[in-house]
Design a protein around this motif. Structure first.
Motif, PDB file in Angstrom:
ATOM      1  N   ARG A 116       1.598   5.515   8.914  1.00 22.24           N
ATOM      2  CA  ARG A 116       3.097   6.343   9.473  1.00 22.24           C
ATOM      3  C   ARG A 116       2.211   6.629  10.940  1.00 22.24           C
ATOM      4  NH1 ARG A 116       6.444   6.064   5.145  1.00 22.24           N
ATOM      5  NH2 ARG A 116       5.564   6.424   2.938  1.00 22.24           N
ATOM      6  N   LYS A 117       1.185   6.455  10.891  1.00 24.93           N
ATOM      7  CA  LYS A 117       1.245   7.485  12.129  1.00 24.93           C
ATOM      8  C   LYS A 117       1.884   6.458  13.814  1.00 24.93           C
ATOM      9  CE  LYS A 117      -2.532  10.124  11.289  1.00 24.93           C
ATOM     10  NZ  LYS A 117      -3.712  10.766  11.345  1.00 24.93           N
ATOM     11  N   VAL A 118       1.712   5.087  13.245  1.00 28.96           N
ATOM     12  CA  VAL A 118       1.336   3.598  14.066  1.00 28.96           C
ATOM     13  C   VAL A 118       2.821   3.609  13.878  1.00 28.96           C
ATOM     14  CG1 VAL A 118       1.367   1.555  14.526  1.00 28.96           C
ATOM     15  CG2 VAL A 118      -0.584   3.276  14.003  1.00 28.96           C
ATOM     16  N   MET A 119       3.276   3.712  13.163  1.00 26.31           N
ATOM     17  CA  MET A 119       4.864   3.263  12.554  1.00 26.31           C
ATOM     18  C   MET A 119       5.886   4.833  13.579  1.00 26.31           C
ATOM     19  SD  MET A 119       5.590   1.783   9.226  1.00 26.31           S
ATOM     20  CE  MET A 119       4.998   2.740   8.615  1.00 26.31           C
ATOM     21  N   SER A 120       5.217   5.660  13.337  1.00 21.73           N
ATOM     22  CA  SER A 120       5.905   6.678  14.048  1.00 21.73           C
ATOM     23  C   SER A 120       5.857   6.452  15.844  1.00 21.73           C
ATOM     24  CB  SER A 120       5.146   8.304  14.061  1.00 21.73           C
ATOM     25  OG  SER A 120       3.793   8.163  14.639  1.00 21.73           O
ATOM     26  N   LEU A 121       5.344   6.389  16.440  1.00 20.73           N
ATOM     27  CA  LEU A 121       4.626   5.884  17.799  1.00 20.73           C
ATOM     28  C   LEU A 121       6.497   4.068  18.075  1.00 20.73           C
ATOM     29  CD1 LEU A 121       1.445   5.520  18.534  1.00 20.73           C
ATOM     30  CD2 LEU A 121       2.646   7.581  19.435  1.00 20.73           C
ATOM     31  N   GLY A 122       6.708   3.708  16.725  1.00 15.62           N
ATOM     32  CA  GLY A 122       8.127   3.170  17.403  1.00 15.62           C
ATOM     33  C   GLY A 122       7.525   1.811  17.209  1.00 15.62           C
ATOM     34  N   LEU A 123       6.005   1.231  16.539  1.00 12.94           N
ATOM     35  CA  LEU A 123       5.210   0.215  16.530  1.00 12.94           C
ATOM     36  C   LEU A 123       5.346  -0.463  14.829  1.00 12.94           C
ATOM     37  CD1 LEU A 123       2.291   1.450  19.069  1.00 12.94           C
ATOM     38  CD2 LEU A 123       4.536  -0.138  19.403  1.00 12.94           C
ATOM     39  N   THR A 124       4.633  -1.990  15.060  1.00 13.59           N
ATOM     40  CA  THR A 124       5.091  -1.790  13.743  1.00 13.59           C
ATOM     41  C   THR A 124       3.919  -2.300  13.002  1.00 13.59           C
ATOM     42  OG1 THR A 124       7.119  -2.904  13.084  1.00 13.59           O
ATOM     43  CG2 THR A 124       5.782  -3.637  11.887  1.00 13.59           C
ATOM     44  N   PRO A 125       2.535  -2.009  12.328  1.00 13.81           N
ATOM     45  CA  PRO A 125       1.397  -2.297  11.530  1.00 13.81           C
ATOM     46  C   PRO A 125       1.691  -3.721  11.184  1.00 13.81           C
ATOM     47  CG  PRO A 125       1.966   0.215  11.563  1.00 13.81           C
ATOM     48  CD  PRO A 125       3.838  -0.578  10.810  1.00 13.81           C
TER      49      PRO A 125
ATOM     50  N   PHE B 233       3.107  -0.767   0.676  1.00 18.42           N
ATOM     51  CA  PHE B 233       2.954  -0.376   2.464  1.00 18.42           C
ATOM     52  C   PHE B 233       3.786  -1.901   2.681  1.00 18.42           C
ATOM     53  CE2 PHE B 233      -2.348  -0.917   1.749  1.00 18.42           C
ATOM     54  CZ  PHE B 233      -2.608   0.554   1.491  1.00 18.42           C
ATOM     55  N   VAL B 234       4.048  -2.757   2.585  1.00 17.49           N
ATOM     56  CA  VAL B 234       5.157  -3.359   2.182  1.00 17.49           C
ATOM     57  C   VAL B 234       6.517  -2.647   2.487  1.00 17.49           C
ATOM     58  CG1 VAL B 234       6.379  -5.947   1.877  1.00 17.49           C
ATOM     59  CG2 VAL B 234       4.059  -5.790   2.229  1.00 17.49           C
ATOM     60  N   ASP B 235       6.603  -2.073   0.985  1.00 16.46           N
ATOM     61  CA  ASP B 235       7.824  -1.076   1.282  1.00 16.46           C
ATOM     62  C   ASP B 235       8.131  -0.172   1.924  1.00 16.46           C
ATOM     63  OD1 ASP B 235       8.605  -3.216  -0.953  1.00 16.46           O
ATOM     64  OD2 ASP B 235       8.162  -1.431  -2.221  1.00 16.46           O
ATOM     65  N   ALA B 236       7.083   0.331   2.900  1.00 16.93           N
ATOM     66  CA  ALA B 236       7.224   1.204   3.861  1.00 16.93           C
ATOM     67  C   ALA B 236       7.184   0.466   5.088  1.00 16.93           C
ATOM     68  CB  ALA B 236       5.936   2.340   3.190  1.00 16.93           C
ATOM     69  N   GLY B 237       7.351  -0.816   4.982  1.00 17.99           N
ATOM     70  CA  GLY B 237       7.225  -0.922   6.926  1.00 17.99           C
ATOM     71  C   GLY B 237       6.105  -1.791   7.262  1.00 17.99           C
ATOM     72  N   VAL B 238       5.568  -2.158   6.969  1.00 19.83           N
ATOM     73  CA  VAL B 238       4.298  -2.511   7.065  1.00 19.83           C
ATOM     74  C   VAL B 238       4.590  -4.044   6.760  1.00 19.83           C
ATOM     75  CG1 VAL B 238       1.672  -2.826   6.603  1.00 19.83           C
ATOM     76  CG2 VAL B 238       2.448  -0.948   6.526  1.00 19.83           C
ATOM     77  N   LYS B 239       3.637  -5.050   7.689  1.00 21.16           N
ATOM     78  CA  LYS B 239       4.044  -6.649   7.253  1.00 21.16           C
ATOM     79  C   LYS B 239       2.892  -7.463   6.904  1.00 21.16           C
ATOM     80  CE  LYS B 239       8.243  -7.099   9.372  1.00 21.16           C
ATOM     81  NZ  LYS B 239       9.295  -7.098   7.906  1.00 21.16           N
ATOM     82  N   ILE B 240       2.596  -8.530   6.428  1.00 18.71           N
ATOM     83  CA  ILE B 240       1.372  -9.030   5.926  1.00 18.71           C
ATOM     84  C   ILE B 240       1.369 -10.087   6.493  1.00 18.71           C
ATOM     85  CG2 ILE B 240       0.546 -10.194   3.780  1.00 18.71           C
ATOM     86  CD1 ILE B 240       0.908  -7.111   3.702  1.00 18.71           C
ATOM     87  N   GLN B 241      -0.080 -10.473   6.954  1.00 14.59           N
ATOM     88  CA  GLN B 241      -0.633 -11.094   7.648  1.00 14.59           C
ATOM     89  C   GLN B 241      -1.304 -11.869   7.563  1.00 14.59           C
ATOM     90  OE1 GLN B 241      -3.281 -11.308  10.892  1.00 14.59           O
ATOM     91  NE2 GLN B 241      -3.647 -13.641   9.935  1.00 14.59           N
ATOM     92  N   SER B 242      -1.429 -13.169   5.974  1.00 11.26           N
ATOM     93  CA  SER B 242      -2.805 -14.191   5.588  1.00 11.26           C
ATOM     94  C   SER B 242      -3.177 -15.143   6.934  1.00 11.26           C
ATOM     95  CB  SER B 242      -1.920 -14.818   4.662  1.00 11.26           C
ATOM     96  OG  SER B 242      -1.938 -13.896   3.740  1.00 11.26           O
ATOM     97  N   ASN B 243      -3.871 -15.492   6.390  1.00  8.00           N
ATOM     98  CA  ASN B 243      -4.898 -16.549   7.385  1.00  8.00           C
ATOM     99  C   ASN B 243      -4.334 -18.141   7.072  1.00  8.00           C
ATOM    100  OD1 ASN B 243      -5.807 -14.350   8.671  1.00  8.00           O
ATOM    101  ND2 ASN B 243      -8.114 -14.827   8.041  1.00  8.00           N
ATOM    102  N   TYR B 244      -4.177 -18.712   7.193  1.00  6.38           N
ATOM    103  CA  TYR B 244      -4.358 -20.383   7.561  1.00  6.38           C
ATOM    104  C   TYR B 244      -5.938 -20.198   6.942  1.00  6.38           C
ATOM    105  CZ  TYR B 244      -0.576 -20.784  11.093  1.00  6.38           C
ATOM    106  OH  TYR B 244       0.245 -21.200  11.492  1.00  6.38           O
ATOM    107  N   GLY B 245      -6.876 -19.925   7.311  1.00  5.96           N
ATOM    108  CA  GLY B 245      -7.893 -20.548   6.713  1.00  5.96           C
ATOM    109  C   GLY B 245      -8.403 -20.491   5.528  1.00  5.96           C
ATOM    110  N   SER B 246      -7.617 -19.202   5.215  1.00 10.31           N
ATOM    111  CA  SER B 246      -7.268 -18.978   3.190  1.00 10.31           C
ATOM    112  C   SER B 246      -7.033 -19.730   2.621  1.00 10.31           C
ATOM    113  CB  SER B 246      -6.527 -17.284   2.926  1.00 10.31           C
ATOM    114  OG  SER B 246      -7.350 -16.469   3.648  1.00 10.31           O
ATOM    115  N   LEU B 247      -5.889 -19.726   3.267  1.00  9.62           N
ATOM    116  CA  LEU B 247      -5.123 -21.181   2.704  1.00  9.62           C
ATOM    117  C   LEU B 247      -6.054 -22.361   2.540  1.00  9.62           C
ATOM    118  CD1 LEU B 247      -1.576 -20.426   3.666  1.00  9.62           C
ATOM    119  CD2 LEU B 247      -2.377 -20.084   1.448  1.00  9.62           C
TER     120      LEU B 247
END
Ligand SMILES: [Fe+2]
Length: 219
Positions: free
Chosen positions: A127-136, A155-169
């Motif tokens: 939320r601190k990061v989002m308050s700076l106008g940025l997206t975690p 976290f997703v519902d609050a606006g956080v984006k999820i990044q998975s790794n190609y390597g994981s797949l």
């Protein structure tokens, strides 16, 4: 555009590339896969006390080497900020956030032990990061076995984006991470896939995965 938001290809400043030569090799492999742009995101953690100045120095060195070498890929810089009490409060206090594409901040958790976050409450920090106008962006949640699906979705519902790794797949981190990552992709929870490139083993495994008919995501 084929953009990679997450990589450790700067030489000698974290657990990624060790030498400038290796850095060039990793970047050239990624360019050969079709990446137009690579974002360099060295760790800022208890173990790797990188500062924007240190990152900038290696970024300039690699940019120069790639132009001499003729590797046709755009390089950008940011960092992978770990939520730990040793570095994260400093990052905020010293204004060390370097957004990816002017808006995203990679905020990683400790890989194995949540206790390394100390008293930090991830939601509060997001939320601190989002308050700076940025997206975690939460990188590779498939690798945090202690993190429940419900908490991640909060976290997703609050606006956080999820990044998975190609390597994981591709199975680079084992079957459990592979299963979790595939499930997140299938459920539509993943906004970004990234290489999290560290070394030639990543090149080999992700390269095989791409040769098997899989594709890079475009943003
Ligand atoms: Fe990473």
């Amino acid at each position: 555009m084929k953009v990679d938001f997450h990589s450790h290809i700067l030489p000698g400043i974290d657990d990624g590339a060790k030498t400038l030569e290796e850095s060039v090799q990793l970047a050239a492999s990624m360019a050969s896969w079709g990446f137009d742009r690579i974002t360099c995101t060295p760790h800022i953690t208890r173990l790797y006390r990188n500062t924007p100045d240190m990152i900038r120095r290696e970024f300039d060195r690699l940019s120069e080497a790639l132009s001499v070498n003729g590797t046709d890929v755009e390089l950008r810089m940011s960092a992978e900020y770990r939520l730990n009490p040793e570095t994260w409060p400093d990052v905020l206090a010293k204004d060390w956030l370097m957004p990816i594409e002017d808006k995203y901040i990679l905020m990683e958790f400790p890989i194995s032990h949540r206790s390394e976050m100390g008293d930090l409450d991830p939601m509060e920090e997001f939320r601190k990061v989002m308050s700076l106008g940025l997206t975690p962006i939460l990188p590779h949640p498939e690798r945090y076995f202690y993190l429940s699906h419900d908490e991640m979705m909060s976290f997703v519902d609050a606006g956080v984006k999820i990044q998975s790794n190609y390597g994981s797949l591709a199975g680079l981190y084992g079957l459990e991470s592979r299963y979790r990552a595939q499930k997140l992709v299938d459920e539509g929870v993943v906004s970004f896939l990234a290489t999290d490139m560290h070394n030639l083993k990543y090149v080999e495994i992700i390269g095989k995965w791409l040769s098997a008919g899989n594709s890079l995501w475009e943003y």
